[in-house]
Write an enzyme that holds these catalytic residues in place. Structure first.
Site, mmCIF file in Angstrom:
data_model
loop_
_atom_site.group_PDB
_atom_site.id
_atom_site.type_symbol
_atom_site.label_atom_id
_atom_site.label_comp_id
_atom_site.label_asym_id
_atom_site.label_seq_id
_atom_site.Cartn_x
_atom_site.Cartn_y
_atom_site.Cartn_z
ATOM 1 N N SER A 161 0.835 -1.201 0.000
ATOM 2 C CA SER A 161 0.000 0.000 0.000
ATOM 3 C C SER A 161 0.863 1.241 0.000
ATOM 4 O O SER A 161 2.049 1.181 0.328
ATOM 5 C CB SER A 161 -0.898 0.024 1.239
ATOM 6 O OG SER A 161 -0.168 0.552 2.326
ATOM 7 N N GLY B 53 -6.878 8.673 10.495
ATOM 8 C CA GLY B 53 -6.928 9.186 11.868
ATOM 9 C C GLY B 53 -7.804 10.413 12.040
ATOM 10 O O GLY B 53 -7.781 11.071 13.070
ATOM 11 N N ALA B 54 -8.599 10.739 11.007
ATOM 12 C CA ALA B 54 -9.440 11.934 11.079
ATOM 13 C C ALA B 54 -10.869 11.583 11.482
ATOM 14 O O ALA B 54 -11.740 12.437 11.482
ATOM 15 C CB ALA B 54 -9.441 12.654 9.738
ATOM 16 N N LEU C 230 -12.754 9.592 9.741
ATOM 17 C CA LEU C 230 -13.529 9.457 8.498
ATOM 18 C C LEU C 230 -13.492 8.027 7.979
ATOM 19 O O LEU C 230 -13.815 7.747 6.836
ATOM 20 C CB LEU C 230 -12.990 10.419 7.433
ATOM 21 C CG LEU C 230 -13.117 11.901 7.809
ATOM 22 C CD1 LEU C 230 -12.479 12.777 6.739
ATOM 23 C CD2 LEU C 230 -14.575 12.298 8.006
ATOM 24 N N SER D 247 -11.046 5.626 7.414
ATOM 25 C CA SER D 247 -10.123 5.105 6.414
ATOM 26 C C SER D 247 -10.098 3.578 6.492
ATOM 27 O O SER D 247 -9.886 2.903 5.478
ATOM 28 C CB SER D 247 -8.724 5.679 6.637
ATOM 29 O OG SER D 247 -8.330 5.500 7.980
ATOM 30 N N SER D 248 -10.349 3.025 7.654
ATOM 31 C CA SER D 248 -10.287 1.565 7.797
ATOM 32 C C SER D 248 -11.431 0.885 7.048
ATOM 33 O O SER D 248 -11.207 -0.096 6.324
ATOM 34 C CB SER D 248 -10.293 1.168 9.271
ATOM 35 O OG SER D 248 -11.337 1.809 9.955
ATOM 36 N N GLU E 159 -12.264 -6.037 11.666
ATOM 37 C CA GLU E 159 -11.843 -4.971 12.571
ATOM 38 C C GLU E 159 -11.866 -5.452 14.032
ATOM 39 O O GLU E 159 -10.947 -5.205 14.793
ATOM 40 C CB GLU E 159 -12.768 -3.771 12.389
ATOM 41 C CG GLU E 159 -12.132 -2.513 12.838
ATOM 42 C CD GLU E 159 -12.551 -1.301 11.997
ATOM 43 O OE1 GLU E 159 -12.622 -0.240 12.587
ATOM 44 O OE2 GLU E 159 -12.800 -1.414 10.785
ATOM 45 N N ASP F 2 -19.510 2.070 10.205
ATOM 46 C CA ASP F 2 -18.546 2.578 9.232
ATOM 47 C C ASP F 2 -18.637 1.799 7.925
ATOM 48 O O ASP F 2 -18.644 2.385 6.836
ATOM 49 C CB ASP F 2 -17.119 2.469 9.782
ATOM 50 C CG ASP F 2 -16.957 3.251 11.068
ATOM 51 O OD1 ASP F 2 -17.789 4.128 11.330
ATOM 52 O OD2 ASP F 2 -16.003 2.964 11.809
ATOM 53 N N TYR G 71 -12.721 4.089 23.779
ATOM 54 C CA TYR G 71 -13.823 3.522 23.000
ATOM 55 C C TYR G 71 -14.347 2.251 23.662
ATOM 56 O O TYR G 71 -15.553 2.082 23.875
ATOM 57 C CB TYR G 71 -13.360 3.241 21.557
ATOM 58 C CG TYR G 71 -14.467 2.794 20.637
ATOM 59 C CD1 TYR G 71 -15.122 3.705 19.821
ATOM 60 C CD2 TYR G 71 -14.867 1.466 20.600
ATOM 61 C CE1 TYR G 71 -16.144 3.298 18.979
ATOM 62 C CE2 TYR G 71 -15.890 1.048 19.769
ATOM 63 C CZ TYR G 71 -16.516 1.965 18.951
ATOM 64 O OH TYR G 71 -17.531 1.560 18.129
HETATM 65 C C1 GLA Z 1 -16.181 4.403 15.320
HETATM 66 C C2 GLA Z 1 -16.630 2.976 15.141
HETATM 67 C C3 GLA Z 1 -18.107 2.881 14.751
HETATM 68 C C4 GLA Z 1 -18.978 3.718 15.666
HETATM 69 C C5 GLA Z 1 -18.391 5.109 15.845
HETATM 70 C C6 GLA Z 1 -19.135 5.913 16.870
HETATM 71 O O1 GLA Z 1 -16.211 5.058 14.095
HETATM 72 O O2 GLA Z 1 -15.847 2.332 14.177
HETATM 73 O O3 GLA Z 1 -18.513 1.535 14.739
HETATM 74 O O4 GLA Z 1 -19.156 3.071 16.902
HETATM 75 O O5 GLA Z 1 -17.024 5.069 16.228
HETATM 76 O O6 GLA Z 1 -20.413 6.192 16.436
#
Ligand code: GLA
Length: 391
Positions: free
Chosen positions: A67, A131-132, A134, A136-137, A169, A181, A233
């Protein structure tokens, strides 16, 4: 852009042409935060920035992945995937046997549980900021899931692929995240948001009308980095599970605002506030979808702001930089603003009149400078298409 970069990297890696290229976008959540793993509601968009995987099958069962995140291609044998990821969650990442970024594509191949009929050469390039907040993963996961679905003829739906991405993930990378996501990235449509019921996994694509109404979505990336495989988290998720257990329900989804008085009597203060965020946030998602349909996009601002306040005060996942971005955007005339994603850093979004976009960016940059914070990265995101094949 990521298409050309992925093809170029593929040729450098293999000396041949890819059989195809698949891409998936990053996402920004409009509203519904930390509700997904509580089987509640979310309302995200897919964004224009994408991650592309250029892929071709190999005869020998070896999976090679490279990558633009990493200058060195990584080579892993397919026979190793089970031992790489089959142990304690995230062990391959934790013990350094693969770089973290490689655990996403390899984890998807592993999580698909398809006996791999062939090996693969994979080259990944991305325009999604890392890391923003948004996602990316999820964009990497989507590009790989799309590739193996087509090349190996797996016949998976977009939601099946989202589940595979989440499993990768959770179990391969070791981040205890929900399904938002992946679902928002894979199912996106231009000028639409995806309303997802994270219990039934039913989805509705809802017309936002932002483009028609002259509204833009601004991302204000604080550049305060976050990682969901560590710390806060997982603690928030554990608090939610504790709250549900103490309230005698399977999931916080099963509570409504009418249960909050009992929750306040039953729970300690911290757990109560975590629960109150989830319960009210679920209601705000439903209200946002209704309000959009009945009154149009300018009427949803108050719900976005209430969501931010709830994350700041009750769920306690905001940081001063996010609060400043939100407050400044609102002062500059934004219709609504809130932090987006998992929190503890990352980005906030603001819904703004298109003709106020530049002024808002200037105001937020000035406020950050005055506060002595690192200059934020700010850009517009446009609700865009989801997972697809591009070559
Ligand atoms: C991260 C997680 C999601 C969700 C958000 C919070 O982006 O990957 O699954 O829990 O946080 O809404």
């Amino acid at each position: 852009m990521s298409l050309e970069a992925a093809e170029t990297l593929f040729r450098e890696l293999t000396g041949r042409e890819p059989e195809g290229a698949w891409s998936a976008p990053g996402r920004a959540n409009l509203i519904g935060e930390h509700t997904d793993y509580n089987e509640g509601f979310v309302f995200p968009i897919a964004i224009e920035q994408r991650t592309t995987a250029a892929v071709a099958r190999r005869e020998d069962g070896v999976i090679r992945v490279a990558s633009t995140f990493d200058p060195e291609p990584v080579e892993v044998a397919v026979a190793d995937l089970a031992s790489l990821f089959g142990g304690p969650a995230g062990s391959a990442v934790a013990n350094g046997s693969v770089p973290e970024w490689a655990a996403y594509p390899l984890g998807v191949v592993w999580a698909a549980e398809a006996p791999p009929p062939t090996g693969l050469d994979i080259a990944i390039a991305s325009d999604v900021p890392i890391g923003a907040g948004l996602s990316s993963s999820a964009a990497i996961e989507g590009a790989i899931a799309g590739a193996i679905n087509d090349l190996w003829g797996l016949g998976l739906s977009l939601i099946d692929m989202a589940k595979i991405g989440r499993r990768a993930e959770n179990e391969a990378v070791g981040a205890p995240t929900g399904i938002m996501d992946q679902a928002s990235s894979f199912l996106g449509r231009p000028d639409h948001a995806t309303f997802l019921d994270c219990r039934s996994l039913e989805t509705q694509s809802v017309d936002l009308g932002f483009a028609r109404e002259g509204l833009a979505i601004l991302v204000m990336d604080t550049r305060v980095t976050h990682a969901h495989s560590t710390g806060g988290y997982g603690e928030r998720r554990a608090s939610c599970e504790l709250g549900a257990r103490m309230m005698g329900v399977p999931m916080l989804r099963d509570l409504t605002v009418d249960d909050l008085a009992r929750a306040e009597e039953t729970l300690d203060d911290v757990t109560f506030r975590r629960v109150r965020h989830i319960v009210t946030e679920n209601q705000r998602v439903l209200d946002t979808v209704d309000t959009l349909r009945s009154e149009g996009p300018r009427a949803i601002g108050g719900l976005l702001v209430a969501s931010h306040v709830s994350m700041r005060d009750d769920f306690e996942i905001s940081v001063p930089e996010l609060d400043l971005a939100v407050a400044t955007a609102l002062d500059a005339g934004a219709i609504g603003a809130r932090m987006t994603g998992g929190g503890f850093g990352g980005a906030a979004i603001a819904v703004v009149e298109r003709d106020r976009l530049d002024d808002t960016i200037v105001a937020v940059a000035a406020a950050f400078e005055k506060a002595g914070y690192v200059e934020p990265r700010q850009f517009e995101v446009v609700p865009s298409r989801g997972l697809g094949r591009d070559l």
